[in-house]
Write a protein that holds these residues in place. Structure first.
Motif, PDB file in Angstrom:
ATOM      1  N   ASP A 101       0.846  -1.194   0.000  1.00 48.22           N
ATOM      2  CA  ASP A 101       0.000   0.000   0.000  1.00 48.22           C
ATOM      3  C   ASP A 101       0.885   1.250   0.000  1.00 48.22           C
ATOM      4  O   ASP A 101       0.983   1.976   0.987  1.00 48.22           O
ATOM      5  CB  ASP A 101      -0.922  -0.009   1.226  1.00 48.22           C
ATOM      6  N   VAL A 102       1.562   1.461  -1.128  1.00 48.45           N
ATOM      7  CA  VAL A 102       2.403   2.637  -1.320  1.00 48.45           C
ATOM      8  C   VAL A 102       2.184   3.139  -2.743  1.00 48.45           C
ATOM      9  O   VAL A 102       1.661   2.428  -3.604  1.00 48.45           O
ATOM     10  CB  VAL A 102       3.904   2.320  -1.115  1.00 48.45           C
ATOM     11  N   GLU A 103       2.602   4.367  -2.982  1.00 41.50           N
ATOM     12  CA  GLU A 103       2.466   4.915  -4.326  1.00 41.50           C
ATOM     13  C   GLU A 103       3.474   4.242  -5.254  1.00 41.50           C
ATOM     14  O   GLU A 103       4.645   4.074  -4.913  1.00 41.50           O
ATOM     15  CB  GLU A 103       2.700   6.429  -4.293  1.00 41.50           C
ATOM     16  N   LYS A 104       3.005   3.863  -6.457  1.00 38.50           N
ATOM     17  CA  LYS A 104       3.856   3.111  -7.381  1.00 38.50           C
ATOM     18  C   LYS A 104       3.883   3.781  -8.756  1.00 38.50           C
ATOM     19  O   LYS A 104       3.018   4.607  -9.077  1.00 38.50           O
ATOM     20  CB  LYS A 104       3.355   1.679  -7.532  1.00 38.50           C
ATOM     21  N   ASP A 105       4.867   3.359  -9.566  1.00 35.07           N
ATOM     22  CA  ASP A 105       4.943   3.853 -10.934  1.00 35.07           C
ATOM     23  C   ASP A 105       4.119   2.944 -11.852  1.00 35.07           C
ATOM     24  O   ASP A 105       3.453   2.006 -11.387  1.00 35.07           O
ATOM     25  CB  ASP A 105       6.402   3.982 -11.397  1.00 35.07           C
ATOM     26  N   LYS A 106       4.192   3.188 -13.151  1.00 33.97           N
ATOM     27  CA  LYS A 106       3.364   2.426 -14.103  1.00 33.97           C
ATOM     28  C   LYS A 106       3.800   0.963 -14.213  1.00 33.97           C
ATOM     29  O   LYS A 106       3.071   0.139 -14.781  1.00 33.97           O
ATOM     30  CB  LYS A 106       3.411   3.093 -15.479  1.00 33.97           C
ATOM     31  N   HIS A 107       4.962   0.651 -13.679  1.00 30.88           N
ATOM     32  CA  HIS A 107       5.451  -0.733 -13.699  1.00 30.88           C
ATOM     33  C   HIS A 107       5.209  -1.444 -12.362  1.00 30.88           C
ATOM     34  O   HIS A 107       5.780  -2.505 -12.113  1.00 30.88           O
ATOM     35  CB  HIS A 107       6.942  -0.755 -14.021  1.00 30.88           C
ATOM     36  N   ASP A 108       4.391  -0.841 -11.494  1.00 38.04           N
ATOM     37  CA  ASP A 108       4.056  -1.412 -10.183  1.00 38.04           C
ATOM     38  C   ASP A 108       5.236  -1.436  -9.225  1.00 38.04           C
ATOM     39  O   ASP A 108       5.252  -2.212  -8.265  1.00 38.04           O
ATOM     40  CB  ASP A 108       3.474  -2.832 -10.312  1.00 38.04           C
ATOM     41  N   ARG A 109       6.234  -0.584  -9.453  1.00 35.20           N
ATOM     42  CA  ARG A 109       7.370  -0.482  -8.545  1.00 35.20           C
ATOM     43  C   ARG A 109       7.146   0.694  -7.595  1.00 35.20           C
ATOM     44  O   ARG A 109       6.756   1.775  -8.040  1.00 35.20           O
ATOM     45  CB  ARG A 109       8.675  -0.279  -9.331  1.00 35.20           C
ATOM     46  N   PRO A 110       7.356   0.509  -6.305  1.00 35.97           N
ATOM     47  CA  PRO A 110       7.145   1.602  -5.361  1.00 35.97           C
ATOM     48  C   PRO A 110       8.001   2.824  -5.705  1.00 35.97           C
ATOM     49  O   PRO A 110       9.193   2.704  -6.004  1.00 35.97           O
ATOM     50  CB  PRO A 110       7.575   0.994  -4.019  1.00 35.97           C
ATOM     51  N   LEU A 111       7.365   3.986  -5.679  1.00 37.58           N
ATOM     52  CA  LEU A 111       8.096   5.231  -5.843  1.00 37.58           C
ATOM     53  C   LEU A 111       8.942   5.478  -4.598  1.00 37.58           C
ATOM     54  O   LEU A 111       8.508   5.190  -3.481  1.00 37.58           O
ATOM     55  CB  LEU A 111       7.139   6.398  -6.056  1.00 37.58           C
ATOM     56  N   VAL A 112      10.141   5.986  -4.796  1.00 34.66           N
ATOM     57  CA  VAL A 112      11.042   6.250  -3.674  1.00 34.66           C
ATOM     58  C   VAL A 112      11.552   7.684  -3.758  1.00 34.66           C
ATOM     59  O   VAL A 112      11.582   8.296  -4.826  1.00 34.66           O
ATOM     60  CB  VAL A 112      12.244   5.273  -3.666  1.00 34.66           C
ATOM     61  N   THR A 113      11.952   8.198  -2.605  1.00 32.73           N
ATOM     62  CA  THR A 113      12.590   9.510  -2.572  1.00 32.73           C
ATOM     63  C   THR A 113      14.037   9.366  -3.053  1.00 32.73           C
ATOM     64  O   THR A 113      14.507   8.257  -3.326  1.00 32.73           O
ATOM     65  CB  THR A 113      12.590  10.069  -1.141  1.00 32.73           C
TER      66      THR A 113
END
Length: 354
Positions: A242-254
């Motif tokens: 349950d985190v924000e992800k990119d179009k490839h379903d990979r978690p967005l990171v700082t």
């Protein structure tokens, strides 16, 4: 004592361990969680599948340290609210900081039958199964390899050396092999395949896979075995986070490699969103930065406003045991020297991790 838990013993978390254990603060301990009791050299799984390398040759033991604990099992849940990881056997592992490096699995792009009727080289277990299937084929059988990226190229060439009797078809979605790299490199690889009777099918589009056959566009092609190397995605437990992800379903990171809403949960390697292609080299570079961030946060220091950009040095590929290709600093090297460079890098990597 603060607990750092590393999920997955791949290239990224192996680098995190080796860097931190050299100077681990007295108030910290590390737990590595993996399904296997060793670090697997995933870049060499193609050789295991082709029957030209053994398990022992492509694995490295985890380091030993008085404040490192290894836990073996399958991760089934990451509960960020309770800061706990649950394993399939019921174990609960609490954490203060978590680095998720659980890797990837094949992406089938919605192609009917692809998951059910193809073999894989994404894990050591899958590579073993692929070896059993390919090396057990009768003489003169036909093998299809879907995807002509680095994994597909290396598997096709290694299988050709392992089983000279097989017919091998390599399905490439692009107009030419390694189309994003210099034409000289593409031509060298293509010429090797022509010389060694590997049929490269350009502009392919696999639309369906059935037992004993695949469909390229609308053409039916009979095959005795099919290996899928046409794309990857994060493992399901990461895709379900349950985190924000990119179009490839990979978690967005700082820029510090933690997820956007939790500075205690980091993502490394194939799981992390990145503009760069997923490679072992990228995972190790990300790990270097995660280590710096962890050390600064543990000391209560301010993080830099801008982390340095990661720049990949290039890549190396093998064409069997005697030939290869290297793209390094905008320079292309091919042939025997390139293969020796790759073998030397592998030797050095295993030695520094022993």
């Amino acid at each position: 004592m603060g607990k750092l838990v590393l999920l997955g013993g791949g290239y990224g978390n192996m680098r995190v361990m080796l860097r931190l254990l050299n100077s681990l603060p007295l108030d910290r301990e590390v737990v590595i969680v993996d399904r296997a009791p060793f670090h697997s050299l995933k870049t060499e799984f193609y050789a295991l599948a082709a029957g030209t390398a053994t398990d022992k040759e492509i694995r490295v033991s985890f380091p030993e340290h008085e404040r490192l604990t290894a836990v073996y099992g399958e991760v089934v849940e990451i509960n960020r609210a309770e800061k706990v990881v649950l394993l399939e056997d019921g174990q609960r592992i609490e954490y203060d900081d978590l680095v998720i490096g659980l890797g990837c699995e094949d992406k089938y792009h919605g192609v009917p039958g692809a998951e059910e009727h193809t073999y894989s080289i994404q894990t050591m277990g899958q590579s073993r199964a692929t070896f059993q299937a390919l090396c057990g084929l009768p003489a003169g059988s036909t093998v299809g390899i879907v995807g002509a990226g680095l994994s597909g190229i290396e598997l096709a060439s290694e299988l050709r050396e392992s089983r000279s009797d097989l017919k091998i078809k390599l399905f490439d979605r692009g107009q030419r092999i390694l189309k994003d790299f210099p034409e000289k490199l593409s031509k060298y690889v293509k010429d090797w395949f022509v010389k060694h009777n590997v049929d490269v099918i350009a502009n392919s589009n696999i639309t369906k896979v059935e037992p004993g056959k695949i469909f390229n566009h609308e053409d039916e092609i009979l095959l005795d075995a099919v290996v899928w190397t046409a794309g990857v995605q994060p493992v399901k437990i990461v895709r379900d986070m349950d985190v924000e992800k990119d179009k490839h379903d990979r978690p967005l990171v700082t820029q510090y490699f933690n997820v956007l809403d939790d500075e205690h949960v980091y993502i490394v390697g194939d799981c992390a969103s990145s503009d760069l292609p997923p490679t072992a080299q990228l995972a190790e570079e990300q790990a270097e930065q995660i280590v710096k961030v962890l050390r600064m946060r543990w000391k209560g220091e301010h993080l830099p406003e801008k982390m340095p950009d990661i720049k990949l040095k290039g890549f190396m590929g093998a064409l069997g045991k005697k030939q290869g290709f290297v793209y390094l600093a905008d320079t292309t090297v091919t042939g025997r020297i390139a293969r020796l460079m790759k073998s030397g890098l592998l030797w050095y990597y295993k030695r520094q991790n022993d």
